[in-house]
Design a protein around this motif. Structure first.
Motif, PDB file in Angstrom:
ATOM      1  N   ARG A 313      -0.540  -2.748   1.513  1.00  0.00           N
ATOM      2  CA  ARG A 313      -1.247  -1.573   2.019  1.00  0.00           C
ATOM      3  C   ARG A 313      -1.633  -1.743   3.484  1.00  0.00           C
ATOM      4  NH1 ARG A 313      -6.066  -0.496  -0.523  1.00  0.00           N
ATOM      5  NH2 ARG A 313      -6.207  -2.532  -1.546  1.00  0.00           N
ATOM      6  N   LEU A 314      -1.961  -2.965   3.901  1.00  0.00           N
ATOM      7  CA  LEU A 314      -2.247  -3.220   5.316  1.00  0.00           C
ATOM      8  C   LEU A 314      -1.012  -2.937   6.171  1.00  0.00           C
ATOM      9  CD1 LEU A 314      -4.320  -6.519   5.004  1.00  0.00           C
ATOM     10  CD2 LEU A 314      -5.134  -4.399   6.037  1.00  0.00           C
ATOM     11  N   LEU A 315       0.143  -3.380   5.691  1.00  0.00           N
ATOM     12  CA  LEU A 315       1.386  -3.164   6.429  1.00  0.00           C
ATOM     13  C   LEU A 315       1.714  -1.679   6.520  1.00  0.00           C
ATOM     14  CD1 LEU A 315       3.928  -4.320   7.790  1.00  0.00           C
ATOM     15  CD2 LEU A 315       4.972  -4.450   5.521  1.00  0.00           C
ATOM     16  N   LEU A 316       1.549  -0.945   5.416  1.00  0.00           N
ATOM     17  CA  LEU A 316       1.865   0.474   5.411  1.00  0.00           C
ATOM     18  C   LEU A 316       0.901   1.275   6.280  1.00  0.00           C
ATOM     19  CD1 LEU A 316       2.680   0.972   1.621  1.00  0.00           C
ATOM     20  CD2 LEU A 316       4.295   1.131   3.506  1.00  0.00           C
ATOM     21  N   SER A 317      -0.365   0.859   6.308  1.00  0.00           N
ATOM     22  CA  SER A 317      -1.381   1.635   7.029  1.00  0.00           C
ATOM     23  C   SER A 317      -1.443   1.307   8.514  1.00  0.00           C
ATOM     24  CB  SER A 317      -2.766   1.405   6.401  1.00  0.00           C
ATOM     25  OG  SER A 317      -2.801   1.834   5.068  1.00  0.00           O
ATOM     26  N   PHE A 318      -1.256   0.026   8.864  1.00  0.00           N
ATOM     27  CA  PHE A 318      -1.495  -0.396  10.246  1.00  0.00           C
ATOM     28  C   PHE A 318      -0.301  -1.101  10.886  1.00  0.00           C
ATOM     29  CE2 PHE A 318      -5.580  -0.385   7.996  1.00  0.00           C
ATOM     30  CZ  PHE A 318      -6.301   0.478   8.797  1.00  0.00           C
ATOM     31  N   PRO A 320       2.768  -4.149  11.366  1.00  0.00           N
ATOM     32  CA  PRO A 320       2.807  -5.625  11.352  1.00  0.00           C
ATOM     33  C   PRO A 320       1.667  -6.287  12.103  1.00  0.00           C
ATOM     34  CG  PRO A 320       4.480  -4.732  12.828  1.00  0.00           C
ATOM     35  CD  PRO A 320       3.902  -3.562  12.088  1.00  0.00           C
ATOM     36  N   ALA A 321       0.894  -5.533  12.896  1.00  0.00           N
ATOM     37  CA  ALA A 321      -0.236  -6.140  13.606  1.00  0.00           C
ATOM     38  C   ALA A 321      -1.355  -6.520  12.652  1.00  0.00           C
ATOM     39  CB  ALA A 321      -0.770  -5.189  14.675  1.00  0.00           C
ATOM     40  N   ALA A 322      -1.417  -5.885  11.469  1.00  0.00           N
ATOM     41  CA  ALA A 322      -2.461  -6.175  10.491  1.00  0.00           C
ATOM     42  C   ALA A 322      -2.029  -7.335   9.598  1.00  0.00           C
ATOM     43  CB  ALA A 322      -2.763  -4.939   9.651  1.00  0.00           C
ATOM     44  N   GLY A 323      -3.002  -7.955   8.942  1.00  0.00           N
ATOM     45  CA  GLY A 323      -2.654  -9.070   8.076  1.00  0.00           C
ATOM     46  C   GLY A 323      -3.816  -9.564   7.246  1.00  0.00           C
ATOM     47  N   LEU A 324      -3.511 -10.531   6.395  1.00  0.00           N
ATOM     48  CA  LEU A 324      -4.485 -11.161   5.499  1.00  0.00           C
ATOM     49  C   LEU A 324      -4.179 -12.653   5.446  1.00  0.00           C
ATOM     50  CD1 LEU A 324      -5.546  -9.872   1.984  1.00  0.00           C
ATOM     51  CD2 LEU A 324      -4.947 -12.256   2.322  1.00  0.00           C
ATOM     52  N   VAL A 333     -14.166 -21.632   1.765  1.00  0.00           N
ATOM     53  CA  VAL A 333     -12.916 -20.871   1.744  1.00  0.00           C
ATOM     54  C   VAL A 333     -13.149 -19.598   2.549  1.00  0.00           C
ATOM     55  CG1 VAL A 333     -11.233 -19.663   0.314  1.00  0.00           C
ATOM     56  CG2 VAL A 333     -12.263 -21.794  -0.500  1.00  0.00           C
ATOM     57  N   VAL A 334     -12.252 -19.294   3.474  1.00  0.00           N
ATOM     58  CA  VAL A 334     -12.389 -18.121   4.335  1.00  0.00           C
ATOM     59  C   VAL A 334     -11.208 -17.186   4.076  1.00  0.00           C
ATOM     60  CG1 VAL A 334     -12.637 -17.257   6.677  1.00  0.00           C
ATOM     61  CG2 VAL A 334     -13.565 -19.505   6.079  1.00  0.00           C
ATOM     62  N   ALA A 335     -11.528 -15.968   3.662  1.00  0.00           N
ATOM     63  CA  ALA A 335     -10.526 -14.919   3.501  1.00  0.00           C
ATOM     64  C   ALA A 335     -10.696 -13.927   4.650  1.00  0.00           C
ATOM     65  CB  ALA A 335     -10.679 -14.216   2.158  1.00  0.00           C
ATOM     66  N   SER A 336      -9.642 -13.710   5.416  1.00  0.00           N
ATOM     67  CA  SER A 336      -9.716 -12.850   6.595  1.00  0.00           C
ATOM     68  C   SER A 336      -8.731 -11.707   6.499  1.00  0.00           C
ATOM     69  CB  SER A 336      -9.414 -13.656   7.860  1.00  0.00           C
ATOM     70  OG  SER A 336     -10.324 -14.731   8.016  1.00  0.00           O
ATOM     71  N   VAL A 337      -9.192 -10.524   6.885  1.00  0.00           N
ATOM     72  CA  VAL A 337      -8.349  -9.332   6.967  1.00  0.00           C
ATOM     73  C   VAL A 337      -8.557  -8.730   8.351  1.00  0.00           C
ATOM     74  CG1 VAL A 337      -8.099  -6.939   6.218  1.00  0.00           C
ATOM     75  CG2 VAL A 337      -8.213  -8.761   4.526  1.00  0.00           C
ATOM     76  N   TRP A 338      -7.472  -8.341   9.011  1.00  0.00           N
ATOM     77  CA  TRP A 338      -7.584  -7.685  10.306  1.00  0.00           C
ATOM     78  C   TRP A 338      -6.605  -6.526  10.390  1.00  0.00           C
ATOM     79  CZ3 TRP A 338      -5.685 -12.526   9.399  1.00  0.00           C
ATOM     80  CH2 TRP A 338      -4.323 -12.735   9.670  1.00  0.00           C
ATOM     81  N   THR A 339      -7.006  -5.486  11.108  1.00  0.00           N
ATOM     82  CA  THR A 339      -6.176  -4.287  11.209  1.00  0.00           C
ATOM     83  C   THR A 339      -5.709  -4.043  12.646  1.00  0.00           C
ATOM     84  OG1 THR A 339      -8.081  -2.829  11.625  1.00  0.00           O
ATOM     85  CG2 THR A 339      -7.463  -3.224   9.337  1.00  0.00           C
ATOM     86  N   GLY A 340      -6.159  -4.858  13.602  1.00  0.00           N
ATOM     87  CA  GLY A 340      -5.745  -4.683  14.983  1.00  0.00           C
ATOM     88  C   GLY A 340      -4.821  -5.799  15.423  1.00  0.00           C
ATOM     89  N   ALA A 341      -5.081  -6.340  16.623  1.00  0.00           N
ATOM     90  CA  ALA A 341      -4.251  -7.422  17.152  1.00  0.00           C
ATOM     91  C   ALA A 341      -4.343  -8.635  16.242  1.00  0.00           C
ATOM     92  CB  ALA A 341      -4.710  -7.786  18.564  1.00  0.00           C
ATOM     93  N   ALA A 342      -3.297  -9.460  16.270  1.00  0.00           N
ATOM     94  CA  ALA A 342      -3.243 -10.636  15.408  1.00  0.00           C
ATOM     95  C   ALA A 342      -4.426 -11.536  15.627  1.00  0.00           C
ATOM     96  CB  ALA A 342      -1.934 -11.398  15.648  1.00  0.00           C
ATOM     97  N   ALA A 343      -4.926 -12.074  14.518  1.00  0.00           N
ATOM     98  CA  ALA A 343      -6.099 -12.952  14.609  1.00  0.00           C
ATOM     99  C   ALA A 343      -5.711 -14.332  15.090  1.00  0.00           C
ATOM    100  CB  ALA A 343      -6.755 -13.045  13.229  1.00  0.00           C
TER     101      ALA A 343
END
Length: 343
Positions: A313-318, A320-324, A333-343
């Motif tokens: 859903r991140l890929l479809l909405s935003f 390849p710049a978005a990710g998990l 444990v760190v879970a990260s989600v971003w919708t803009g520039a690569a983290a």
């Protein structure tokens, strides 16, 4: 360039070749075969010009011009291309006449700009057809992407109905609220309101693929209020949220999924509990969300269907710049989600 594009190119410029050959000057001393070769060369130059026009149109499509402006651009580009090809062919023919005197008569019978009107009509027709096909293709791609996004959302909602919000959680929450009724009716009413809000978000989320960070945080807080009835002092919750990120959009369920996974795999199995921290901030024109929990990352933690669905859903909405990403940082444990520039 696709095969369909080249087939249409060959068909269109073959028709132009036929028309240009029929309209050739008949009073010249040049043989028909030589005139055919010259007309064939003109058609080849015209095709090269249409390929250049295609590159121009594709480069301008990202600017999102309206239909009227596109029509003006197409007409102006067609005229300029016709003039450029005509003059180029005129001087090429003049140069060739120096080596082949028999072409001098053809060059004199077709002065500069004599081929431009026919070329302009051909380029205008080509441009209108190309822009219409391109627009239809973009509309179909957008509709297909929207359908894929809706299917991904439905799949995510189904995942949560089947497993994410388990009957075990529902029964525990109801039992805890029931026990509170005799001890603290006001607190029981508060938790029942949270439970209702959580169920409403889960079961009647609608078809909106994206929600604001503020909406996602609200349901996370309601959910954590219910979880605290079970974990009590075993869970310490911290939250850092940038004010500018509250109105940004994220996939529905994304933050809640990360929080639920942190509790399910990190805090709930641990007798000593631990710390759960949510950090949200703007980043690269989008938003970044980090969920930290005390615990150890296991190899299977990042392979769940819920996280795989969220990545899609991140890929479809935003794009390849978005990710998990999941990673281990010291004892967290760190879970990260971003919708803009690569983290």
């Amino acid at each position: 360039m696709t095969l369909k594009f080249w087939l249409l190119q060959l068909l269109g410029w073959s028709i132009f070749l036929l028309l240009a050959y029929v309209a050739r000057p008949s009073e010249t001393e040049v043989s028909d075969s030589l005139q055919f070769m010259a007309t064939l060369a003109l058609s080849g130059a015209g095709m090269a010009g249409s390929v250049l026009l295609r590159r121009v149109y594709r480069g301008l499509q990202a600017d999102g011009y309206g239909d009227v402006r596109w029509l003006g651009i197409g007409l102006a580009a067609s005229v300029l291309a016709a003039i450029g090809v005509d003059l180029g062919f005129h001087y090429a023919l003049l140069l060739a006449a120096g080596f082949l005197p028999s072409l001098s008569a053809l060059h004199e019978a077709q002065p500069a700009m004599s081929r431009a009107p026919l070329l302009a009509v051909a380029y205008m027709a080509w441009s209108l057809l190309y822009l219409a096909i391109s627009r239809q293709t973009r509309l179909e791609q957008a509709a297909r992407a929207q359908r894929d996004l809706q299917l991904a959302l439905k799949d995510a909602q189904l995942q949560r109905l089947l497993s994410q919000l388990s009957p075990h959680f529902i029964f525990n929450a109801l039992n805890n609220v029931r026990a509170l009724i005799l001890i603290d009716p006001e607190l029981a009413r508060e938790h029942l309101t949270r439970f209702s809000a959580t169920l409403r978000y889960q079961f009647s989320g609608g078809d909106e693929a994206l929600v604001t960070v503020a909406e996602e945080l609200d349901v996370v807080r309601d959910y954590l209020g219910l979880v605290r009835l079970q974990l009590g002092e075993r869970m310490e919750y911290r939250e850092q949220v940038g004010a500018s990120a509250l109105t940004m959009q994220v996939p529905r369920f994304c933050l809640q999924l990360l929080v639920e996974n942190a509790i399910k795999h990190g805090l709930a199995p641990s007798r000593g509990g631990g710390v759960l921290e949510v950090q949200v901030a703007g980043q690269g024109g989008g938003v970044r969300m980090d969920v930290r929990n005390t615990g150890q990352l296991r190899s299977q933690d990042g392979a769940g269907t819920g996280l795989a669905n969220l990545r899609q859903r991140l890929l479809l909405s935003f794009g390849p710049a978005a990710g998990l990403r999941l990673l281990q940082q010291d004892d967290c444990v760190v879970a990260s989600v971003w919708t803009g520039a690569a983290a």
